[in-house]
Scaffold this active site. Structure first.
Site, PDB file in Angstrom:
ATOM      1  N   SER A 199       0.955  -1.034   0.102  1.00 14.97           N
ATOM      2  CA  SER A 199       0.178  -0.084   0.063  1.00 14.97           C
ATOM      3  C   SER A 199       0.737   1.168  -0.282  1.00 14.97           C
ATOM      4  O   SER A 199       1.600   1.706   0.838  1.00 14.97           O
ATOM      5  CB  SER A 199      -0.920  -0.141   1.108  1.00 14.97           C
ATOM      6  OG  SER A 199      -1.589   1.096   1.279  1.00 14.97           O
ATOM      7  N   THR A 251      -1.872   2.648  -8.403  1.00 18.88           N
ATOM      8  CA  THR A 251      -3.075   3.222  -8.838  1.00 18.88           C
ATOM      9  C   THR A 251      -2.700   4.526  -9.790  1.00 18.88           C
ATOM     10  O   THR A 251      -3.163   4.496 -11.164  1.00 18.88           O
ATOM     11  CB  THR A 251      -3.802   3.890  -7.882  1.00 18.88           C
ATOM     12  OG1 THR A 251      -4.545   2.783  -7.085  1.00 18.88           O
ATOM     13  CG2 THR A 251      -4.890   4.443  -8.561  1.00 18.88           C
ATOM     14  N   SER A 280      -5.159   5.604  -0.921  1.00 23.58           N
ATOM     15  CA  SER A 280      -5.132   4.097  -0.845  1.00 23.58           C
ATOM     16  C   SER A 280      -6.425   3.547  -1.491  1.00 23.58           C
ATOM     17  O   SER A 280      -7.425   4.045  -1.238  1.00 23.58           O
ATOM     18  CB  SER A 280      -5.091   3.720   0.434  1.00 23.58           C
ATOM     19  OG  SER A 280      -5.086   2.219   0.592  1.00 23.58           O
ATOM     20  N   SER A 281      -6.223   2.596  -2.466  1.00 22.82           N
ATOM     21  CA  SER A 281      -7.436   1.911  -3.019  1.00 22.82           C
ATOM     22  C   SER A 281      -7.970   1.180  -2.046  1.00 22.82           C
ATOM     23  O   SER A 281      -7.264   0.019  -1.581  1.00 22.82           O
ATOM     24  CB  SER A 281      -7.108   1.327  -4.244  1.00 22.82           C
ATOM     25  OG  SER A 281      -6.396   2.180  -5.467  1.00 22.82           O
ATOM     26  N   GLY A 331      -2.282  -3.215  -2.184  1.00 23.05           N
ATOM     27  CA  GLY A 331      -1.180  -3.788  -1.940  1.00 23.05           C
ATOM     28  C   GLY A 331      -1.085  -4.699  -0.635  1.00 23.05           C
ATOM     29  O   GLY A 331      -2.213  -4.476   0.121  1.00 23.05           O
TER      30      GLY A 331
END
Length: 1085
Positions: free
Chosen positions: A109, A114, A162-163, A382
Site C-alpha cells: 500500500s 493506482t 489508498s485503493s 497492496g
C-alpha cells in the site's frame, strides 16, 4: 564526468537501466542501484521485461506528450526505462500477435500502483486511433478513474490515496487497434470503512469532497454540516489530506458522472444516498429495559427523508427484527449493541450497492457485444500490515498472495519447467514458492484452510457475539495449528505471508465474513419512494432460500481464482512497485524498508533466472510467420521442416550460435538485442515495400494536385508582384533540406512533427548583414536554426546547431513583400520582425497562409509595397528601432544590394508581369518541372529528401548538407569575393543511398533555368562525334538524368564540355554518350 543515455537528449545515466546487467546479483547491489536511480529522479528500472517502479512522492517531469511520442513504436532498449515503454510493448504485442495482454501491478500500500495504472490507460488512449465514437469510449475509460477513486479510495496511515477496493480494467479493442469498449471487475470493497476508521485515517474521499465542494443549494438539500458533526467521519479525528483539494475533486467527480452518462436525477440520488449514510450514522441508541431505543428521534427525520422512507418505519427496523419460522413470524426487539450493528449493516449495504451501481454504469457505457482484443490492467490493494489487522486485511493479503503465486508460476517456475520440457541446457535456480501459504488459506480439505474453517463456524452462527470468534480460534488451532506458516497469539492468529508475518485480530472475523443483510432492512429499502434506491435492492424475499448463504471469504476466494484464470489466458506483463519510505516525502530513502521489499518480491531470484535464461521464445510456426519476410526462401512459403526454416532465418541475419537454442517445439533467443536485430531487419523489409507503395501512390496524387498547388500559390501574388521567369512553373517540393537524414536539425522538433516546409534562407540583421538560417515550418510554428561554436566543454570549438528563434503562428501579425521580382519578404511578429530571402518564397507563403488560417481561424495579412519597414530586436541598452528596405528598378534578374545607414536599397530588373499565371501543362509535359518527386515519408509535404547549398555560402560552416555520399560535398562551393556579389540561386542535390528510387527534384537555379528553356533548349547532337581536344568540366554535385536526352554523372567525375548555352542547359559527353545537363552542377577546368 556524467554519462548520458545514448538515445535521449541530456538524459543522465544513473546506475544500470536493466538490473540483469548488474555485476553482482545481491540484495545489497539491487537496493544500491535502485537508491542511486531514485535519488537522481529515475523511478523506473528493468529486470528484463519486468518494470520496477519506485514511488517518488512528487510529480515527475517525464510524463508529457513528448515522452509519448518518444516511446511510441520504439524498442525497449532505445530509451530509458519507462512505464510508457511497457505500455507500448503491450499494445504492439496485442496487435502483432493477436493475443490479449494484461499487466499485473503489485506492491504494498502506497507504492504507486493506482498512479501506474492511470499512466498506462492514459498512454494507450493517446496512441490508439479512432473517431468520435472511439473518443467517447476513451473519455469514459479515463473519467472512470476519478469517479471510482472518489467512492473507492481513502486516506490510510500508509497512503493518502489508498485503493480500498480492487479492480481489473479490461480495455477492449477492435482489430484495427482502436479502443471501442471495456469492462471493469471490482473486488472486495472495504465496507467497514464506511462506519469506522483507525486513527489518522479517513472515510472514503466522496464524503469530504461533497461536504467541501457542494454548492449552497446542495448543502441545504442534503443537510450537510462540517465533517466533525458526523459520527461516521469524526472517529479518526482526521478530515484533511496534504496536497488534496476536496472541493476541486468533487467537481471532477460530478463531471465524470456526466461523461459516463449517469442521468442528472440519478446523480442527485447518488449524493442523497451518500449524505443519507452520514445522517444515518448519527442515530444513536440507549438502553431502555434491556432493549435498545433511538436516543434522539429528531435525528431520524433527515436520513428517512433522503432515503425516501418513513421515519417511524426506519426506527422500527433499526430496533427490532422479524424472525420467520415455518408457519409464523415474530418481532424480536434488539439491544443497543444489536441495534448499532443493524444501523451499520444498513449503511455498509447502501454504500456497497451504490459502488456496484457506479461500476455497472461504467460497464454499460462502454460495453460491446463481442470481444476481439483486450488489454487488462490489474490495480488491487497492496499487501498491508497495520497495528490492528482484521478480516479485511486478511482478504487483501490473500489476494496479494495469489498474485505473487501467478508471478512465481509464470516468471520463475514455468520458465524453468519449460527449459526442461524443451530439452534446453539449464541449471535450476532455488526460490520460495508461496503456494504453501495460498493452500493454508484457501484449501477445502486435508487439512482445511483458514477460510474453510471460518465458513464452517459461520454456518453455525445464529446471533452476534464474541463466542463465535473464540470458537473459530480453537478450530483453527485444531485444523492448522501445526502448519509451519501458522501460529496462535493471545488475540488471534499469525500467518507467515511471502511479504512477512501478519498478526490478525480474531475479533469480528465471523460477523464480517457472514456479511448478511437482514430481510427487514431489504424490505425497508424496497419501500423507498425513489425508484433509484429500490433498484439497488432487487431481491425477491418470498423465495425460500436453501443451502448455506454465501460468505465474504468464499466470494473473495472465487473472485481471486476467477481473476487468476483470466490473467492466465493473457500474455502477462509485470510492474513491481516499491515504497521507499513511510514519510511520504520525496528523496527520502529508508534502507531497511527497501531491502525488505526487494527480498519478499524475489527480485534477486528474478534477475538470476533472467540472466541464466532466454529473453524470447516462440513456437516454430509462429516464429516463421513473423520473420519469413526476411529471406526469399522463406517468403511467401518455406518448403521443408519448420525447424530448418527457423535455423535458415537465424543464419540469414548472422546470429551467433551461442545466442539461441533450438528446443523440441520452440526456438529460444538469449538476449533482447538479438531479438531487436530480427525486428529491425523485419521493419526494414516492410519499410522498403511500404516506400515502393507510397512512392507510386504519392506520385499519382502529386500529378493530380500539381497544377492545383501552383495555381493556389500563384493567386497570392497575382496582380501584386512581378514573377521570376524561372520560378513561375516550378515544382513544389516542401523539404529542401532532406530532414529525414538530418537528426541535427530534427532534434528541435518532436518525434513525429510533420514538416510543411524546410529551406536554407538568408536572414538580414540590423546592419543588413546576411546570415544563413535553416527555416523549418511545421503545424506547431516556424523554426529558425543557426550555427554557433561551442565555447567550453569537451566539444569546445565544434560548430553546433542552435535554435535561434521559434515563431508561433498566433504571434505573426503579417507578411510584407515588394512588388518587384526579388525574393525578399518580412515576417512581422509581436516582439520584432525578420527580414528573410528565399528562392522558394511563393511556396513558403502559400503553406504559411494555410497553416496560419488552420491555427488562428483568420486570414493572414499580406501587404505589397516598394518601401518596407521592419522592427529590429532590442540589444542590451540600445533600443530596437526600425529599418527600411527600398526596392528600385534596375537591370538584370539578380538583385543588387546597397546598404546605407538604416536603409537597404535593392535594385532588380523587371520580371514577368504581375498578372502572370503558371503555364497549364501536365506534370509530365512540364519541361521545367521534370518528373514529380515524391518521397516516402510520414511528415513531409510533397517533398523529396533533398538539400540546398547556396553558392555564396561561407565554407567554414556547413549548412543543410547531409553527410552522405552522392550528395553535394559537405562544404559549399568556394565563396565569392569579399565584395557583395549578385546572389546566384541555390543548387539542386539528390539524396541517394537507400533512397535511389527518388527522382531528382526540380529546384534552385537548375529548375529555373530548365523552365526558361522549355522552348529554347538546343536539340542534342544526333550522334556522338570523335572526341575533340576541347574544354572539359568537373562535376561539383551528382546529377541523375531525367530524360532520354540527358546525361548522368557523379560528384568529381570529369567529362567533355561540348557546348555552353545561355539557357543554362549545356551539352556534354561522358562514357561515350552525349547529352544535356544543368551547367551549374559543374565547374570548368
Amino acid at each position: 564526468m556524467a554519462k548520458y543515455h545514448w538515445q535521449s537528449q541530456n538524459v543522465k545515466q544513473s546506475g544500470v537501466d536493466d538490473m540483469v546487467l548488474l555485476s553482482k546479483i545481491t540484495e545489497d547491489a539491487i537496493v544500491e542501484n535502485l537508491k542511486k536511480r531514485y535519488m537522481d529522479d529515475y523511478i523506473f528500472t528493468y529486470i528484463g521485461s519486468v518494470l520496477i517502479s519506485v514511488n517518488p512522492f512528487k510529480q515527475m517531469p517525464y510524463f508529457t506528450d513528448r515522452e509519448i511520442e518518444l516511446y511510441q513504436g520504439a524498442a525497449q532498449y532505445e530509451n530509458p526505462p519507462h512505464i510508457y515503454a511497457l505500455s507500448d510493448n503491450m499494445y504492439r504485442n496485442m496487435m502483432i500477435d493477436a493475443e490479449n495482454q494484461c499487466v499485473i501491478i503489485s506492491g504494498e500500500s502506497g507504492a504507486g500502483k493506482t498512479v501506474a495504472a492511470k499512466y498506462i490507460m492514459g498512454y494507450i488512449s493517446k496512441v490508439s486511433g479512432g473517431g468520435s465514437k472511439v473518443q467517447h469510449v476513451k473519455d469514459i475509460i479515463l473519467q472512470s478513474n476519478p469517479l471510482l477513486e472518489a467512492f473507492g479510495n481513502a486516506k490510510t496511515v500508509r497512503n493518502n490515496n489508498s485503493s480500498r477496493f480492487g479492480k481489473y480494467f479490461e480495455i477492449q479493442f477492435s482489430r484495427g487497434g482502436e479502443p471501442d469498449g471495456g469492462k471493469i471487475s471490482n473486488f472486495l470493497l472495504e465496507k467497514s470503512r464506511v462506519v469506522s476508521q483507525n486513527e489518522n485515517e479517513r472515510n472514503f474521499h466522496i464524503y469530504y469532497q461533497m461536504i467541501e465542494g457542494a454548492n449552497a443549494q446542495q448543502k441545504e438539500g442534503l443537510g450537510l454540516m462540517t465533517p466533525d458533526y458526523y459520527y461516521y467521519l469524526n472517529q479518526s479525528g482526521t478530515y484533511k489530506v496534504d496536497g488534496t483539494n476536496d472541493s476541486k475533486d468533487f467537481q471532477e467527480t460530478m463531471e465524470a458522472m456526466q461523461v459516463i452518462g449517469i442521468p442528472g436525477d440519478d446523480q442527485t440520488q447518488v449524493l442523497q444516498i451518500v449524505a443519507g449514510i452520514l445522517h444515518l450514522g448519527n442515530i444513536s441508541f440507549i438502553e431502555a429495559g434491556n432493549y435498545g431505543q433511538v436516543e434522539s428521534t429528531d435525528l431520524l427525520a433527515f436520513p428517512a427523508y433522503l432515503l425516501g422512507v418513513d421515519p417511524n418505519r426506519l426506527q422500527d427496523k433499526l430496533t427490532s427484527r422479524k424472525w420467520s419460522g415455518k408457519n409464523e413470524s415474530i418481532n424480536v426487539t434488539l439491544n443497543t449493541e444489536q441495534a448499532t450493528y443493524t444501523r451499520d449493516a444498513l449503511a455498509k449495504a447502501l454504500y456497497a450497492r451504490l459502488f456496484d451501481y457506479l461500476v455497472e454504469a461504467i460497464n454499460k457505457a462502454i460495453q460491446k457485444p463481442y470481444e476481439e482484443f483486450s488489454i487488462g490492467v490489474l490495480d488491487i490493494y497492496g499487501f498491508e500490515i497495520f497495528q490492528k489487522n482484521g478480516f479485511e486485511q486478511f482478504c487483501i493479503n490473500f489476494v496479494n498472495e495469489k498474485l505473487q503465486q501467478i508471478f512465481i508460476e509464470l516468471t520463475l517456475k514455468a520458465e524453468q519447467e519449460e527449459y526442461v520440457q524443451e530439452g534446453i541446457k539449464w541449471t535450476p535456480i532455488e526460490y520460495f514458492n508461496n503456494k504453501i501459504v495460498c493452500d493454508l488459506i484457501e484449501n477445502k480439505l486435508n487439512p482445511p484452510g483458514v477460510m474453510s474453517v471460518l465458513d464452517d463456524v459461520c454456518a453455525t452462527l445464529h446471533a452476534k457475539g464474541e463466542g463465535a470468534d473464540g470458537t473459530l480460534l480453537q478450530k483453527l488451532q485444531a485444523a492448522v495449528g501445526t502448519h509451519e506458516h501458522f501460529n496462535n497469539w493471545n488475540s488471534g492468529f499469525v500467518i507467515h505471508h511471502y511479504a512477512g508475518k501478519v498478526s490478525y485480530d480474531i475479533n469480528g472475523f465471523c460477523e464480517r465474513n457472514r456479511d448478511v443483510l437482514f430481510p427487514d432492512l431489504i424490505e425497508l429499502m424496497q419501500s423507498s419512494e425513489y425508484n433509484f434506491i429500490r433498484s439497488l435492492f432487487p431481491e425477491n424475499l418470498n423465495n425460500e432460500k436453501k443451502g448455506r448463504p454465501t460468505t465474504a471469504s468464499s466470494k473473495i476466494k472465487k473472485q481471486a481464482n476467477d481473476l487468476v484464470n483470466t490473467l492466465m489466458k493473457c500474455t502477462p506483463h509485470y510492474i513491481r512497485c516499491l515504497k521507499p519510505n513511510e514519510t511520504k516525502r520525496p528523496k527520502d530513502w529508508e534502507e531497511s524498508r527497501a531491502r525488505h521489499q526487494v527480498e519478499y518480491l524475489g527480485l534477486r531470484e528474478n534477475i538470476r533466472v533472467r540472466r541464466a535464461g532466454y529473453a524470447y521464445r516462440r513456437v516454430f510456426n509462429k516464429f516463421m510467420m513473423r520473420y519469413a519476410i526476411l529471406t526469399a526462401e522463406t517468403w511467401p512459403c518455406w518448403r521443408g521442416p519448420e525447424q530448418q526454416g527457423v535455423l535458415h532465418l537465424l543464419r540469414s541475419v548472422n546470429m551467433d550460435n551461442d545466442q539461441y537454442q533450438m528446443g523440441r517445439t520452440k526456438v529460444f533467443v538469449k538476449n533482447p538485442e538479438s531479438l531487436f536485430l530480427l525486428e529491425e531487419m523485419r521493419e526494414r523489409k516492410f519499410d522498403t515495400f511500404a516506400r515502393i507503395i507510397q512512392k507510386s501512390w504519392r506520385r499519382f496524387i502529386a500529378k493530380k494536385k500539381y497544377e492545383q498547388m501552383r495555381e493556389e500559390a500563384s493567386d497570392i501574388l497575382y496582380n501584386s508582384k512581378e514573377r521570376r521567369k524561372n520560378s513561375i512553373n516550378r515544382n513544389f517540393v516542401g523539404d529542401y533540406l532532406g530532414l529525414e537524414q538530418r537528426p541535427e536539425l530534427r532534434q528541435f522538433l518532436t518525434k513525429r512533427e510533420r514538416v510543411d516546409f524546410a529551406d536554407s534562407v538568408n536572414k538580414y540583421d540590423r546592419r543588413f548583414k546576411s546570415i544563413k538560417r535553416d527555416l523549418i515550418m511545421t503545424p506547431k510554428g516556424i523554426y529558425l536554426i543557426g550555427r554557433e561554436k561551442v565555447k567550453k566543454g569537451p566539444e569546445k570549438g565544434q560548430i553546433k546547431e542552435v535554435l535561434k528563434r521559434k515563431l508561433e503562428f498566433g504571434s505573426i501579425s503579417g507578411v510584407s513583400l515588394s512588388t518587384r521580382q526579388d525574393d525578399f519578404f518580412i515576417l512581422h511578429e509581436v516582439q520584432y520582425d525578420s527580414l528573410l530571402e528565399s528562392n522558394f518564397k511563393t511556396e513558403f507563403l502559400s503553406l504559411l497562409l494555410k497553416r496560419y488560417e488552420d491555427v488562428t481561424k483568420r486570414k493572414l495579412t499580406i501587404s505589397f509595397a516598394d518601401r518596407l519597414e521592419f522592427r529590429v530586436k532590442k540589444e542590451g541598452w540600445g533600443g530596437g528601432g526600425t529599418r527600411v528596405v527600398v526596392f528600385q528598378r534596375g537591370q538584370g534578374d539578380l538583385a543588387q544590394l546597397k546598404p546605407g545607414g538604416k536603409t537597404l536599397t535593392v535594385t532588380v530588373g523587371d520580371g514577368l508581369p504581375k498578372s502572370s499565371k503558371p503555364t497549364k501543362k501536365s506534370a509530365q509535359q512540364s519541361r521545367g518541372g521534370g518528373r514529380i518527386n515524391v518521397a516516402s515519408r510520414a511528415h513531409q509535404n510533397g517533398a523529396a529528401k533533398v538539400s540546398r547549398v547556396p553558392h555564396n555560402q561561407p565554407s567554414d560552416i556547413t549548412y543543410s548538407s547531409p553527410h552522405k555520399q552522392g550528395r553535394p560535398p559537405s562544404t559549399a562551393p568556394p565563396k565569392m569575393g569579399s565584395q557583395r556579389a549578385p546572389r546566384v540561386p541555390a543548387h539542386n542535390q539528390h539524396n541517394q543511398g537507400n533512397l535511389d528510387f527518388l527522382n531528382v527534384p526540380d529546384q534552385g537555379m537548375s529548375g529555373k533555368q530548365r523552365k526558361r528553356s522549355i522552348s529554347q533548349r538546343p536539340p542534342p547532337a544526333p550522334k556522338p562525334q570523335p572526341r575533340p581536344q576541347g574544354p572539359r568540366c568537373r562535376a561539383i554535385y551528382q546529377y541523375v538524368g531525367q530524360d532520354t536526352d540527358e546525361i548522368s554523372f557523379d560528384v568529381s567525375e570529369v567529362f567533355d564540355l561540348v557546348k555552353e548555352d545561355p539557357s543554362g542547359w549545356w551539352t556534354g559527353r561522358i562514357r561515350g554518350r552525349e547529352g544535356l545537363f544543368p551547367g551549374n552542377y559543374v565547374e570548368k577546368i
